[in-house]
Design an enzyme around this catalytic site. Structure first.
Site, mmCIF file in Angstrom:
data_model
loop_
_atom_site.group_PDB
_atom_site.id
_atom_site.type_symbol
_atom_site.label_atom_id
_atom_site.label_comp_id
_atom_site.label_asym_id
_atom_site.label_seq_id
_atom_site.Cartn_x
_atom_site.Cartn_y
_atom_site.Cartn_z
ATOM 1 N N ASN A 137 36.626 14.861 -17.986
ATOM 2 C CA ASN A 137 36.150 13.709 -17.208
ATOM 3 C C ASN A 137 34.830 13.942 -16.469
ATOM 4 O O ASN A 137 34.060 13.006 -16.297
ATOM 5 C CB ASN A 137 37.234 13.208 -16.249
ATOM 6 C CG ASN A 137 37.669 14.241 -15.260
ATOM 7 O OD1 ASN A 137 37.689 15.430 -15.558
ATOM 8 N ND2 ASN A 137 38.005 13.812 -14.076
ATOM 9 N N GLU A 159 44.270 22.864 -10.753
ATOM 10 C CA GLU A 159 43.734 21.606 -10.214
ATOM 11 C C GLU A 159 44.240 20.508 -11.126
ATOM 12 O O GLU A 159 43.698 20.307 -12.222
ATOM 13 C CB GLU A 159 42.198 21.638 -10.263
ATOM 14 C CG GLU A 159 41.574 22.612 -9.302
ATOM 15 C CD GLU A 159 41.401 22.021 -7.911
ATOM 16 O OE1 GLU A 159 41.702 20.825 -7.721
ATOM 17 O OE2 GLU A 159 40.994 22.762 -7.021
ATOM 18 N N CYS A 209 40.462 12.496 -11.138
ATOM 19 C CA CYS A 209 41.736 13.015 -10.622
ATOM 20 C C CYS A 209 42.038 12.473 -9.233
ATOM 21 O O CYS A 209 43.175 12.194 -8.900
ATOM 22 C CB CYS A 209 41.695 14.540 -10.607
ATOM 23 S SG CYS A 209 40.260 15.175 -9.719
ATOM 24 N N GLU A 237 39.481 25.007 -5.252
ATOM 25 C CA GLU A 237 38.118 25.184 -5.744
ATOM 26 C C GLU A 237 37.187 24.667 -4.647
ATOM 27 O O GLU A 237 37.609 23.985 -3.719
ATOM 28 C CB GLU A 237 37.874 24.384 -7.035
ATOM 29 C CG GLU A 237 38.815 24.715 -8.197
ATOM 30 C CD GLU A 237 38.475 26.012 -8.919
ATOM 31 O OE1 GLU A 237 37.754 26.861 -8.357
ATOM 32 O OE2 GLU A 237 38.973 26.201 -10.047
#
Ligand code: NAD
Length: 483
Positions: free
Chosen positions: A155, A254, A288, A464
């Site tokens: 994405n 993630e 997300c 992250e």
């Protein structure tokens, strides 16, 4: 049937050179704007992964011993080279993902920022001295893991790659990255630029192009790979986690989201309407952290929804460079979104706008869907529970603060959340109680390079971005010396 053998090929980049797949197999990469084959993409296998991990293992031995400022200087140079070649990188990414071209400069800027940020702060990545009196000298140090496997989604390919690869390299690791099989081109180009133009040692940063179900398990098996970072679906995280458990291999995961975006009655309704549209439609909802559960206070529900839907109606989806959003990147994802339109219809949800694919005319055979709003939805409905990963939002009414927090937290996910309110006390109270890794107030943005990103619950673990990520790509060691 179109002969695709003459199309451009995307190969792996290993040990500082392009590596065609040892099995000789390629698959077609389809252009999401047109539905027509665009490129041929390598399907690498175990043998290719082994070459990449071995190369990273060798290169990392010298890299780890460089002084932090020496590693940092090269990473900052990678950032400069990304900016210099940003147009080309942006073109590749836009072509493969379908993102409108106007979005690329901001994403390229973010990609460069990750290398600049970690190249700078690695100089401050120190251990500490722990005072144990005159007979001891005790200190901690941060050591690299070795080789980090980085598995990536489609994405926002460069942005997600940079946020894991830059801190991993800064901390003294080598990297084997596996981009999504649907969007590998920009990361292969970035790795080439990093090695061939910015001076990163060949072999330190490798990109293996192939399928996750082949390369992921092969990464887990390779002894030099000491940690894996995966950004992707809960399914992939679960599958990888089961394999990694056998080797007690640490992971950063993630994963997906179904984030609540909460609109209180005291907010600026116009700003909230505009921001909440962006929250679920940016990147055609393939995000997300997208705000896909829109919680609206009962007493403003009707006027707010009217404003919100009017804003949605202004969007222009299409193949054009200046469209507000482009197509869905993969056919499977396009079909998945459409299946939720069918479910919504069967379950009798009220569709305020959208609810269909867009085809014919300027959409041709591309994979376009209309931004879609369902109203009067219960948080128990399937469309409120599952991540759709498309431009689909459900509007859920709530009574008061406690009710909003209860509904927002009633989810398997916990990636992000939005709050719209002018009451500063309320903002802090609600932010403290929401189970989500990132809370955004009075806008619905993606945060910054400097802000940690990660999930609660099934949205994953580890973080992250931010200074935090350097800790995740290094291991803390205590040295205890009797004097
Ligand atoms: P995906 O899980 O299908 O694929 C992600 C990556 O994992 C790909 O490279 C794929 O090849 C690989 N993969 C697939 N199965 C695997 C397995 N069994 N073992 C190892 N690797 C495997 O996800 P996607 O469709 O590419 O991306 C969309 C998903 O990613 C959504 O769920 C989205 O929420 C999530 N995502 C999360 C974040 C975040 O920061 N939390 C960011 C972007 C996307």
């Amino acid at each position: 049937m179109l002969d695709t053998t003459a199309l451009e090929r995307v190969d792996s980049y290993v040990g500082g050179r392009c590596l065609p797949p040892s099995g000789g197999i390629y698959s077609d990469k389809i252009n999401p704007r047109t539905g027509v084959p665009l490129k041929r993409v390598a399907q690498s296998n175990l043998e290719d992964l082994v070459q990449a991990a071995d190369a990273a293992d060798v290169a990392q031995q010298a890299w780890r011993d460089l002084r932090p400022f020496e590693r940092g200087r090269i990473l900052v140079e990678v950032g400069r080279v990304i900016r210099l070649h940003g147009e080309r990188l942006g073109q590749i990414e836009s072509e493969e993902t379908g993102k409108p071209a106007h979005e690329m400069p901001a994403l390229i800027d973010l990609t460069a920022q990750f290398f600049e940020f970690y190249g700078g702060i690695v100089n401050a990545m120190d251990g500490e001295v722990i005072n144990q009196g005159p007979h001891y000298h005790v200190y901690t140090r941060r050591d690299p893991f070795g080789v980090i496997g980085v598995i990536l989604p489609w994405n926002a390919p460069l942005h997600q790659a940079a946020r894991a690869i830059a801190p991993a390299l800064a901390a003294g690791n080598g990297v084997v990255a596996k981009p999504s099989e649907f969007t590998p081109g920009s990361l292969v180009t970035l790795a080439r630029l990093a090695v061939e133009k910015a001076g990163l040692p060949p072999g330190l940063f490798n990109v293996v192009v192939g399928r996750g179900t082949v390369i992921g398990p092969a990464m887990v098996e390779h002894p030099a790979i000491q940690k894996i970072s995966l950004t992707g679906s809960v399914r992939a995280g679960r599958e990888l986690g089961k394999l990694a458990a056998d080797r007690i291999l640490p992971l950063t995961l993630e994963l997906g989201g179904k984030s609540a975006n909460i609109v209180f009655d005291d907010c600026d309704l116009d700003a909230a309407a505009r921001g909440s549209v962006w929250a679920f439609t940016w990147n055609s909802g393939q995000w997300c952290a997208a705000g896909t559960r829109l919680l609206v206070q009962e007493n403003i529900h009707d006027p707010f929804v009217e404003k919100f839907v009017a804003e949605v109606a202004k969007l222009r989806v299409g193949p054009e460079d200046d469209a507000t959003s482009g197509p869905i990147t993969t056919r499977a994802q396009y079909e998945k979104i459409r299946s939720y339109f069918d479910i919504a219809e069967k379950e009798g949800l009220t569709c305020a706008i959208g609810g269909k694919a867009l085809s014919g005319g300027r959409f041709g055979d591309g994979w376009y869907v209309a931004p879609t709003v369902y109203t009067g939805v219960s948080n128990h409905d399937l469309l409120a529970r599952e991540e759709i990963f498309g431009p689909v939002v459900v509007v859920i009414p709530f009574k008061d603060e406690a009710d909003a927090i209860r509904i927002a937290n009633d989810s398997d996910f916990g990636l992000s959340a939005g709050i719209w309110s002018r009451d500063i006390g309320r903002v802090h109270r609600v932010a403290a109680r929401l189970d989500a890794g990132r809370i955004v107030v009075n806008e619905y943005g993606g945060g910054f390079v400097q802000t940690p990103c990660g999930g609660f619950r099934q949205s994953g673990y580890g973080r992250e971005q931010g200074i935090e990520a350097l800790g995740h790509y290094s291991q803390l060691k205590s040295v205890i010396i009797r004097l």
